[in-house]
Design a protein around this motif. Structure first.
Motif, mmCIF file in Angstrom:
data_model
loop_
_atom_site.group_PDB
_atom_site.id
_atom_site.type_symbol
_atom_site.label_atom_id
_atom_site.label_comp_id
_atom_site.label_asym_id
_atom_site.label_seq_id
_atom_site.Cartn_x
_atom_site.Cartn_y
_atom_site.Cartn_z
ATOM 1 N N LEU A 190 18.082 26.550 -50.781
ATOM 2 C CA LEU A 190 16.653 26.430 -51.077
ATOM 3 C C LEU A 190 16.090 25.110 -50.549
ATOM 4 O O LEU A 190 14.988 25.079 -49.989
ATOM 5 N N GLN A 191 16.825 24.036 -50.744
ATOM 6 C CA GLN A 191 16.360 22.736 -50.262
ATOM 7 C C GLN A 191 16.191 22.744 -48.736
ATOM 8 O O GLN A 191 15.238 22.178 -48.195
ATOM 9 N N GLN A 192 17.104 23.405 -48.047
ATOM 10 C CA GLN A 192 16.992 23.508 -46.594
ATOM 11 C C GLN A 192 15.768 24.330 -46.206
ATOM 12 O O GLN A 192 15.090 24.030 -45.211
ATOM 13 N N ALA A 193 15.470 25.391 -46.981
ATOM 14 C CA ALA A 193 14.289 26.206 -46.696
ATOM 15 C C ALA A 193 13.013 25.389 -46.853
ATOM 16 O O ALA A 193 12.076 25.517 -46.053
ATOM 17 N N TYR A 194 12.973 24.521 -47.889
ATOM 18 C CA TYR A 194 11.800 23.654 -48.059
ATOM 19 C C TYR A 194 11.599 22.762 -46.830
ATOM 20 O O TYR A 194 10.487 22.617 -46.309
ATOM 21 N N GLN A 195 12.671 22.142 -46.383
ATOM 22 C CA GLN A 195 12.573 21.153 -45.314
ATOM 23 C C GLN A 195 12.297 21.782 -43.949
ATOM 24 O O GLN A 195 11.583 21.208 -43.131
ATOM 25 N N LEU A 196 12.863 22.969 -43.706
ATOM 26 C CA LEU A 196 12.721 23.612 -42.397
ATOM 27 C C LEU A 196 11.544 24.566 -42.331
ATOM 28 O O LEU A 196 11.202 25.060 -41.257
ATOM 29 N N GLY A 197 10.940 24.873 -43.492
ATOM 30 C CA GLY A 197 9.836 25.827 -43.497
ATOM 31 C C GLY A 197 10.301 27.254 -43.307
ATOM 32 O O GLY A 197 9.565 28.092 -42.777
ATOM 33 N N ASP A 198 11.532 27.576 -43.721
ATOM 34 C CA ASP A 198 12.057 28.932 -43.596
ATOM 35 C C ASP A 198 11.513 29.827 -44.707
ATOM 36 O O ASP A 198 11.197 29.360 -45.803
ATOM 37 N N GLU A 199 11.447 31.111 -44.409
ATOM 38 C CA GLU A 199 11.039 32.090 -45.414
ATOM 39 C C GLU A 199 12.280 32.785 -45.957
ATOM 40 O O GLU A 199 13.130 33.251 -45.196
ATOM 41 N N LEU A 200 12.374 32.847 -47.270
ATOM 42 C CA LEU A 200 13.459 33.567 -47.939
ATOM 43 C C LEU A 200 12.841 34.651 -48.810
ATOM 44 O O LEU A 200 11.898 34.383 -49.551
ATOM 45 N N LEU A 201 13.373 35.853 -48.730
ATOM 46 C CA LEU A 201 12.849 36.954 -49.527
ATOM 47 C C LEU A 201 13.954 37.501 -50.415
ATOM 48 O O LEU A 201 15.061 37.790 -49.959
ATOM 49 N N GLN A 202 13.643 37.644 -51.703
ATOM 50 C CA GLN A 202 14.539 38.255 -52.691
ATOM 51 C C GLN A 202 15.930 37.612 -52.658
ATOM 52 O O GLN A 202 16.951 38.278 -52.660
ATOM 53 N N TRP A 203 15.948 36.293 -52.635
ATOM 54 C CA TRP A 203 17.199 35.532 -52.642
ATOM 55 C C TRP A 203 17.687 35.417 -54.082
ATOM 56 O O TRP A 203 16.977 34.940 -54.952
ATOM 57 N N GLU A 204 18.904 35.863 -54.341
ATOM 58 C CA GLU A 204 19.456 35.828 -55.691
ATOM 59 C C GLU A 204 20.307 34.579 -55.861
ATOM 60 O O GLU A 204 21.196 34.302 -55.053
ATOM 61 N N THR A 205 20.011 33.829 -56.912
ATOM 62 C CA THR A 205 20.740 32.590 -57.186
ATOM 63 C C THR A 205 20.660 32.325 -58.684
ATOM 64 O O THR A 205 20.316 33.223 -59.455
ATOM 65 N N GLN A 206 20.965 31.082 -59.074
ATOM 66 C CA GLN A 206 20.862 30.698 -60.483
ATOM 67 C C GLN A 206 20.043 29.425 -60.603
ATOM 68 O O GLN A 206 20.179 28.512 -59.785
ATOM 69 N N PHE A 207 19.177 29.377 -61.620
ATOM 70 C CA PHE A 207 18.433 28.167 -61.969
ATOM 71 C C PHE A 207 18.964 27.660 -63.301
ATOM 72 O O PHE A 207 19.355 28.449 -64.175
ATOM 73 N N GLN A 208 18.936 26.347 -63.445
ATOM 74 C CA GLN A 208 19.359 25.723 -64.688
ATOM 75 C C GLN A 208 18.117 25.410 -65.524
ATOM 76 O O GLN A 208 17.141 24.860 -65.014
ATOM 77 N N THR A 209 18.138 25.746 -66.790
ATOM 78 C CA THR A 209 16.992 25.486 -67.662
ATOM 79 C C THR A 209 17.046 24.072 -68.209
ATOM 80 O O THR A 209 18.033 23.341 -68.028
ATOM 81 N N ALA A 210 15.977 23.699 -68.903
ATOM 82 C CA ALA A 210 15.919 22.366 -69.490
ATOM 83 C C ALA A 210 17.026 22.164 -70.528
ATOM 84 O O ALA A 210 17.446 21.035 -70.787
ATOM 85 N N ARG A 211 17.494 23.262 -71.114
ATOM 86 C CA ARG A 211 18.566 23.178 -72.136
ATOM 87 C C ARG A 211 19.960 23.166 -71.511
ATOM 88 O O ARG A 211 20.956 23.122 -72.230
ATOM 89 N N GLY A 212 20.033 23.275 -70.154
ATOM 90 C CA GLY A 212 21.318 23.235 -69.486
ATOM 91 C C GLY A 212 21.976 24.584 -69.323
ATOM 92 O O GLY A 212 23.101 24.668 -68.815
ATOM 93 N N THR A 213 21.317 25.652 -69.732
ATOM 94 C CA THR A 213 21.868 26.997 -69.555
ATOM 95 C C THR A 213 21.418 27.557 -68.208
ATOM 96 O O THR A 213 20.368 27.183 -67.677
ATOM 97 N N ALA A 214 22.206 28.487 -67.651
ATOM 98 C CA ALA A 214 21.901 29.074 -66.347
ATOM 99 C C ALA A 214 21.254 30.437 -66.529
ATOM 100 O O ALA A 214 21.634 31.204 -67.419
ATOM 101 N N ILE A 215 20.258 30.733 -65.703
ATOM 102 C CA ILE A 215 19.647 32.065 -65.680
ATOM 103 C C ILE A 215 19.725 32.598 -64.251
ATOM 104 O O ILE A 215 19.563 31.855 -63.288
#
Length: 857
Positions: A337-362
């Motif tokens: 994702l960080q590379q997509a921000y920097q290069l201006g790439d488009e990503l569609l329906q990319w499945e990954t995990q985000f960490q919440t403020a409580r430290g749990t993964a979704i």
């Protein structure tokens, strides 16, 4: 809170609408009956009690009540309510008065995923953002000058132009007015007793409540130092008291245009904020470095943050996507994702995990789209949604496919796949394993005496005991009734026998109590070894089953090891006669061919819609079919002793095991090619035929050459032949099969990819193999009209196939409802006895194209 009224008789379709809408602050009301909705809407007076929008399902054939409802929706007050018409075929709307309503939008049922966006568009168009009190008034100008004459002179000019004007004589008074009233422009005299105009401008720009005001300084003399001080204070104009009135007003108009542009920007930002606030998905923006620039409430909620300020100005990677799916930290330089921000790439329906403020993964599915400004990359917008529930559902679905619902053990389907893989592994490694076939003794007696509920409870207890005793590396499955199978991996015969004895003992020690009845439990076990010479899972299972039968015949509660030299399994007895029987059938041409018609879906749909219904409530589909089918599927049969045709499934497995399948497949292909040649010579026109072949046939080194010679000598176009694999084993000769299918496809032959491949590899094969058609698993066809999961799977297969320019085929279609559902999902071809039965080769050559179908009830 907005109220949406859904009017649709189908509970399945209403469920689909509920699942498709992802907008907060909505209350969904449902009417399953158009007459009920008619009563509801007819009782409304004015706009009170009216829903904010209506979603109305419009069928191919509308009832009189539905037409009456349409009339009510065209009259006040209902004609002002936004209406979304959900249709399967837009032709059903021809001449409908609802199309003339201003607030009407049409959407296909197949595009349910667009419901949220369309509904949001309708609601915003019907309820535009409120105009603020400030926008209802003309531009407000604050004129500050210690000279009453100047205030009167310039104030009069401004009022004549329609501006709202407030006059003040001191800087202090002007500052207080600016904080209390909505001022757009401030024109300030430079020289004033208390403080100069540039000082007042600085104060106004520093204060958040007044920094939006457009500033201009008014002076009587031009001086470079003065002008420099004015511009440095935040003013954008320097006006002169001795210049003409027209020039003064022109400068004011330039400031007004800046105000109007600021209002437009503020209004658009407010609308964007409203949209972002109402979107159910999380949305955030980042600059090229991945710094968060905005974020909507849904994203805050999903990530567990309370305030927007907690994330603005900070790195998105450092906040919530700093770890991979396994939870391991990821360097920003290697973060996708960080590379997509920097290069201006488009990503569609990319499945990954985000960490919440409580430290749990979704688990999330996100799309990244770059933002450009004046041709330059300005950052990215990321939309994401929580897919944890969907992933759990998919895992549950996979679990159900592979497990027995009663005992929670693996089922026969999974066992057969695992056994085939084990046989291939042993062929490569030279190791040995064992298979145990376990049957509970006198299970039928327990069922008869205590009932089926007792039998089910016994199976559950036995499965739990077996699971506790087998090794962690072993596999245990329930294959049917009271029969269990265990695969013992990497064991010699002596060790396998000891493990089997452990399982026999645990059953022998068990006592089953149900109510007041108590039963002693024992089990008979058949064991067979598996090694490199075990050429099929079917044979291994048959040998173990035969050994289990022997154990029962020897007195039950014992183990019998299958002996290749002494024991003859039912498998061997049955197949010993197949070699000579199949060989004679080839030599004497005893095989028969049948031809199952395959129809284009759009043709069948139009026939069904126009089919006349007889007085007895039935109509025969064949009466309405006036043209030939689109192509035929070739079926091979072998007459039994009485002359009745045996289906291919009865003898082709034996032909494969004894290496006769290649000769049989080539025999069928030659007969079909000759049939096509004869039809062409007789002026019957060209017809395509779909032929099933085995992997063994396809992998023959000279198969493609044989095909080329056959069609060349007969003068037959390759397009007249379509080939499908009769059975596919994922991972078995995959590369060779892919190469051969690609070669067939390149030569012009049609390639049908069977969706009956085991497991969940069908879509993978779709992407990897060259094919012109794909068949849809009949397991998804049976419950299609009522099962939303089956509908979703079929829709996905159709969408992927069409995206790759491939046609889809639904086999075993058995009723009218399934036909209609498949047509709605845009499946290309239909086949089944409901549409037309198979015809013989002689009937086909006599000009018969279709046999009567079953009757529609």
């Amino acid at each position: 809170m907005s109220t949406i009224l859904v009017i649709e008789p189908s509970a399945t379709l209403r469920f689909g609408v509920r699942r498709a809408i992802h907008l907060p602050g909505l209350e969904l009301q449902e009417d399953a009956d158009s007459a009920q909705a008619l009563v509801r809407l007819s009782s409304m007076s004015g706009q009170s009690g009216c829903p904010d929008a209506i979603i109305l399902g419009w069928p191919a054939r509308a009832t009189s009540e539905l037409h009456e409802l349409a009339t009510v929706l065209c009259d006040p007050p209902c004609n002002r309510i936004p209406l979304m018409l959900m249709v399967q075929d837009t032709q059903a709307l021809n001449g409908l008065a609802l199309l003339n309503r201003k607030a009407t939008l049409i959407q296909h049922w197949r595009n349910l995923e667009e419901t949220t966006a369309n509904l949001q568009q309708m609601l915003l168009a019907h309820n535009p953002p409120n105009i603020t009190e400030q926008e209802q008034y003309p531009v407000h100008v604050l004129l500050v000058d210690d000279s009453k004459t100047i205030r009167t002179q310039f104030g009069g000019l401004l009022r004549k132009e329609g501006y709202r004007v407030t006059l003040t004589g001191t800087a202090a008074e002007a500052y207080e007015v600016a904080k209390q009233q909505p001022i757009d422009i401030a024109i300030v005299d430079y020289y004033m007793p208390e403080e100069n105009g540039d000082v007042l401008c600085q104060r106004l720009k520093r204060d958040p409540a007044t920094r939006h005001i457009e500033l201009a300084v008014l002076t009587g003399n031009y001086d470079d130092v003065l002008v420099t001080a004015v511009l440095a204070s935040g003013a954008t104009e320097c006006m002169f008291k001795n210049e003409s009135s027209r020039l003064f007003l022109a400068r004011v108009k330039a400031l007004v245009r800046s105000c109007e542009q600021r209002r437009i920007i503020a209004r658009e930002k407010q609308q964007l904020d409203n949209i972002l606030d109402s979107v159910g998905d999380g949305v955030y923006g980042v600059d090229m470095e991945g710094i968060v620039t905005f974020i909507n409430p849904a994203a805050l909620k999903l990530l567990g943050y309370d305030r927007e300020s907690d994330l603005l100005g900070q790195s998105a990677h450092a906040l919530f996507h700093y770890a991979d799916v396994a939870g391991n930290p990821v360097d920003p330089r290697h973060c996708f994702l960080q590379q997509a921000y920097q290069l201006g790439d488009e990503l569609l329906q990319w499945e990954t995990q985000f960490q919440t403020a409580r430290g749990t993964a979704i688990s999330v599915e996100c799309s990244v789209r770059p933002r450009h400004f004046d041709g330059y990359l300005a950052g990215s917008v990321v939309a994401f949604r929580d897919i944890s529930e969907r992933l759990l559902f998919e895992e549950e679905l996979k679990w159900q496919v592979n497990h027995d619902h009663l005992t929670k053990l693996l089922n026969r389907q999974y066992l057969e796949q695992a056994l085939e893989q084990e046989i291939r592994r042993l062929f490569r490694t030279g190791e040995t394993s064992a298979l145990l076939f376990i049957d509970i003794d006198r299970f039928k007696q327990i069922n008869d005496l205590a009932g089926h509920a007792a039998g089910d409870q016994l199976l559950i207890e036995v499965s739990n005991k077996l699971k506790q005793r087998v090794r962690q590396s072993d596999l245990i499955a329930r294959v049917s009734g009271d029969e269990f199978v265990v695969i013992l991996h990497n064991v010699k015969q002596e060790k396998a026998y000891k493990l089997a004895e452990n399982l026999r003992e645990i059953l022998d020690e068990a006592v089953f109590q149900y109510g007041e009845r108590v039963f002693d439990i024992t089990g008979s076990i058949g064991m067979t070894m598996i090694d490199a010479s075990s050429f099929s899972a079917e044979r291994v299972l048959a040998n173990a089953d035969s050994a289990c039968h022997t154990a029962k015949c020897q007195g039950r509660n014992r183990i019998h090891l299958f002996d290749e030299d002494k024991d003859i399994s039912p498998f061997d007895k049955q197949e010993q006669g197949w070699i000579s029987r199949l060989t004679q059938a080839l030599e004497k041409g005893r095989f028969q061919l049948a031809f199952q018609p395959v129809f284009a879906t759009y043709h069948v749909q139009s026939i069904l819609e126009n089919c006349d219904t007889k007085h007895d409530g039935q109509s025969n589909l064949i009466d309405a079919i006036e043209c030939r089918c689109d192509f035929y599927e070739v079926q091979i049969q072998l007459p039994d002793a009485q002359g009745n045709p045996l289906p291919a499934a009865a003898f082709l497995p034996a032909a494969e095991r004894f290496d006769l399948i290649g000769n049989i497949d080539c025999y069928v292909i030659k007969r079909v090619v000759n049939l096509i040649r004869r039809q062409s010579c007789n002026g019957c026109g060209s017809m395509a035929y779909a032929v099933s072949i085995s992997e063994q046939t396809l992998l023959q080194h000279d198969f493609v050459t044989l095909l080329d010679n056959l069609v060349s000598e007969a003068g037959v176009a390759p397009e007249a032949l379509l080939f499908s694999l009769r059975e596919n084993h994922p991972g078995s000769h995959a590369r060779e099969i892919q190469a051969k299918l690609t070669l067939l496809y390149a030569r012009g032959f049609g390639v049908i990819l069977g969706e009956q491949v085991r497991g969940y590899t069908a879509l993978t094969h779709l992407r990897q193999l060259h094919a012109s058609h794909i068949t849809i698993n009949e397991n998804f066809i049976d419950g299609l009209p009522t099962d939303p999961i089956d509908q979703a799977v079929v829709r996905a297969i159709v969408d992927v196939s069409h995206a790759q320019k491939r046609k889809t085929i639904a086999r075993h279609v058995e009723n009218l409802e399934t036909c209609q559902a498949l047509a709605h999902l845009k499946v290309d071809y239909l086949q089944g006895d409901f549409l037309a039965q198979a015809i013989s080769e002689s009937e086909l050559e006599q000009g018969v194209t279709v046999q009567p179908a079953r009757q529609i009830v």
